[in-house]
Scaffold this active site. Structure first.
Site, PDB file in Angstrom:
ATOM      1  N   ASN A   1       0.842  -1.197   0.000  1.00 65.17           N
ATOM      2  CA  ASN A   1       0.000   0.000   0.000  1.00 65.17           C
ATOM      3  C   ASN A   1       0.877   1.248   0.000  1.00 65.17           C
ATOM      4  OD1 ASN A   1      -2.867   1.143   0.485  1.00 65.17           O
ATOM      5  ND2 ASN A   1      -1.603   2.202   2.005  1.00 65.17           N
TER       6      ASN A   1
ATOM      7  N   GLU B   1      -0.946   0.740  -5.144  1.00 60.34           N
ATOM      8  CA  GLU B   1      -0.732   2.021  -5.828  1.00 60.34           C
ATOM      9  C   GLU B   1       0.582   2.033  -6.600  1.00 60.34           C
ATOM     10  OE1 GLU B   1      -3.638   2.626  -2.558  1.00 60.34           O
ATOM     11  OE2 GLU B   1      -1.671   1.660  -2.693  1.00 60.34           O
TER      12      GLU B   1
ATOM     13  N   ASP C   1      -5.907  22.284   5.945  1.00 61.33           N
ATOM     14  CA  ASP C   1      -6.198  21.265   4.943  1.00 61.33           C
ATOM     15  C   ASP C   1      -6.540  21.917   3.605  1.00 61.33           C
ATOM     16  OD1 ASP C   1      -6.731  18.662   3.830  1.00 61.33           O
ATOM     17  OD2 ASP C   1      -7.117  17.994   5.877  1.00 61.33           O
TER      18      ASP C   1
END
EC number: 4.1.1.126
Length: 424
Positions: free
Chosen positions: A134, A197, A247
Site C-alpha cells: 500500500n 498504488e 487542509d
C-alpha cells in the site's frame, strides 16, 4: 527512456522561480509559495538545504510531463486505475549512496502557517506491506528528532496499522519524499483494498514514458528508486495530539489523538531536493483532486455512455465542486449524470453538467452554459442532509446539502441553443 530524478525535472520547468537568498523554514518559505502560487519554486538555501514547492501546481504542467494533454490526463489516470501494471524490481538506487541517522529537526521541514501544531511533512508517502503493498499520503507533524505524529484516516494504511497493533506489533514502513508526479498521483488514489498504488504508478509510467516503475527491495518493502529521501520507520501504538493543520480548503483541521511514528534511518541522494507541499495550495489541489476525476468519470459513464471530460475546479478546492461534459441522448441524462457524479466522489458538494460544446476547463464557458441553458425551477437538483466532506467547514457532523446544475440543451430545441462559431 532514462529515469529523471527530481533535480532534472525541476530544472526543466520553463517557468521555474529560483530563490537564491537564505529562507527560513518557519513561515517565510510559505510566503514565497503563496506569492508564486501557480509557478514552481526552487529555494537554494532553506537553512542549508535545497527545497522545491508548487512543482505540480497546474494541470497543464502535469499533463506535459506525462506527455499528454488535459483530456488525455483523465484517460491516462482512468486506464491506470482500471488496469494496474507490475512494477520492476532493480538492484540499485541513487538514494542508497547516503545513509544517516535521522534528525527531523535538522531537516527543512516547514511550519507553514502560524497556528500549525508544528513543522509538517506534507509531501511524504508511506509504503507498507502485508498481503499487498500500500502507498498513501499522510501528513506528519514533527515532535522531536526522531518522532512524528501521523494522521491516519480509517482507510488501508489504518487497517494495516490496526492489524499490527492487535497482534502486539509495530507497523514497519518506508516513508518516501521527493518523487515524480506519476507516483504522487498514484499515492493519492482511492482504490479497492488489495490493489497496490505502486502498480497504478507503473501503469502511468508505462503509458507516459514506455517503462514500468522501478523499485528496490529495501529490507522487504518495495521502495521507488526515484525518491530523493527514504526513511525507515515504524508506526507505533502510542498516540499524541496531531494538529491544528491547514487542509485543502485553506481552513484549520481539528486536533486529534493520532499514532506516533518513529524514524529510524534516513537515506538520500547526493545533493537532495526536499519537496515542500503547501497545504491548501494549488499543488495540494492537483495531487488530491486529479485522482478523483477518473472515479467521477467511471461513475457517470455507467449512466451516460458518452462522457467527454470531468474537472474538479480550483474554486472548489478541486474537492467540492466539479464540471462534467456529456453528450445527452435522452432527456434526464443531465440529472442522472449529476447523481452519478455524487456517487463517484461522495465528498462532492456541487456539480455542473454541460454539453460537449462547452470547454470545462474555462470557467467563463461553464458560467455561460449556466446563464443560457439552465433554469433553476426545472434544472436544479438539491439533495439535503447527505453525507459530505469532513473538510467542508460549512457542513455539520459530516452532513451537507448537495446541488447539481443541469446546464445541458433540451434535445428538442438544439438549434435554438446553438453557439455561434467561425472557423479560421
Amino acid at each position: 527512456m532514462v529515469m529523471k530524478m527530481l533535480r532534472e525535472i525541476v530544472e526543466s520547468f520553463e517557468d521555474l522561480v529560483v530563490i537564491d537568498k537564505p529562507v527560513k523554514k518557519e513561515l517565510e518559505l510559505t510566503k514565497f509559495l503563496l506569492k508564486y502560487k501557480d509557478k514552481p519554486v526552487l529555494f537554494k538555501d532553506v537553512e542549508g538545504w535545497e527545497v522545491a514547492g508548487n512543482l505540480w501546481s497546474s494541470r497543464e504542467r502535469i499533463a506535459k510531463f506525462l506527455n499528454t494533454d488535459n483530456k488525455g490526463l483523465l484517460e491516462l489516470l482512468y486506464e491506470a486505475m482500471e488496469k494496474p501494471k507490475p512494477f520492476s524490481v532493480v538492484e540499485k538506487a541513487e538514494f542508497l549512496k547516503n545513509r544517516e541517522k535521522v534528525n527531523l529537526l535538522e531537516l527543512p521541514i516547514p511550519k507553514y502557517y502560524p497556528k500549525d501544531g508544528g513543522p509538517y511533512l506534507t509531501s511524504a508517502m508511506v509504503i507498507a506491506k502485508k498481503e499487498f503493498v500500500n502507498v498513501s499520503f499522510h501528513r506528519m507533524m514533527v515532535l522531536d528528532e526522531e518522532r512524528a505524529v501521523i494522521r491516519l484516516v480509517p482507510r488501508h494504511l489504518y487497517s494495516m496499522w490496526k492489524d499490527s497493533v492487535e497482534h502486539g506489533e509495530e507497523l514497519e514502513v518506508r516513508i518516501v519524499l521527493g518523487n515524480p508526479v506519476h507516483l504522487l498521483l498514484a499515492g493519492a488514489t482511492s482504490v479497492a483494498y488489495g490493489v497496490s498504488e505502486l502498480e497504478i504508478a507503473s501503469a502511468i509510467s508505462l503509458k507516459a514514458f514506455g517503462r514500468p516503475l522501478e523499485v528496490i527491495n529495501l529490507d522487504g518493502i518495495p521502495t521507488p528508486v526515484d525518491s530523493e529521501f527514504v526513511f525507515k520507520a515504524k508506526i507505533t501504538d502510542e498516540v499524541a495530539d496531531e494538529g491544528p493543520f491547514v487542509d485543502i480548503t485553506g481552513t484549520y483541521d481539528i486536533v486529534r489523538k493520532q499514532p506516533i511514528v518513529i524514524f529510524e534511518e534516513m537515506y538520500h541522494v547526493d545533493d537532495p531536493i526536499f519537496h515542500a507541499l503547501l497545504p491548501g495550495g494549488y499543488e495540494h489541489y492537483m495531487l488530491m483532486g486529479l485522482p478523483k476525476e477518473p472515479q467521477i468519470y467511471a461513475s457517470v459513464k455507467k449512466v451516460v455512455p458518452k462522457v467527454h471530460g470531468v474537472r474538479l475546479t480550483e474554486g472548489g478546492c478541486m474537492w467540492l465542486h466539479a464540471v462534467v461534459s456529456i453528450t445527452k441522448q435522452h432527456e434526464g441524462d443531465g440529472k442522472n449524470a449529476i447523481l452519478a457524479a455524487f456517487a463517484g466522489h461522495p465528498s462532492l458538494k456541487r456539480v455542473v453538467v454541460v454539453d460537449e460544446d462547452v470547454n470545462i476547463y474555462d470557467d467563463r464557458e461553464v458560467e455561460w452554459a449556466i446563464a443560457t441553458r439552465f433554469q433553476p425551477d426545472r434544472d436544479l437538483v438539491i439533495i439535503p442532509n447527505a453525507r459530505g466532506s469532513s473538510l467542508d467547514p460549512s457542513g455539520k457532523d459530516g452532513l451537507t446539502a448537495k446541488w447539481g446544475i443541469d446546464a445541458t440543451k433540451p434535445l428538442d430545441k438544439k438549434k435554438e441553443f446553438e453557439k455561434a462559431s467561425l472557423d479560421f
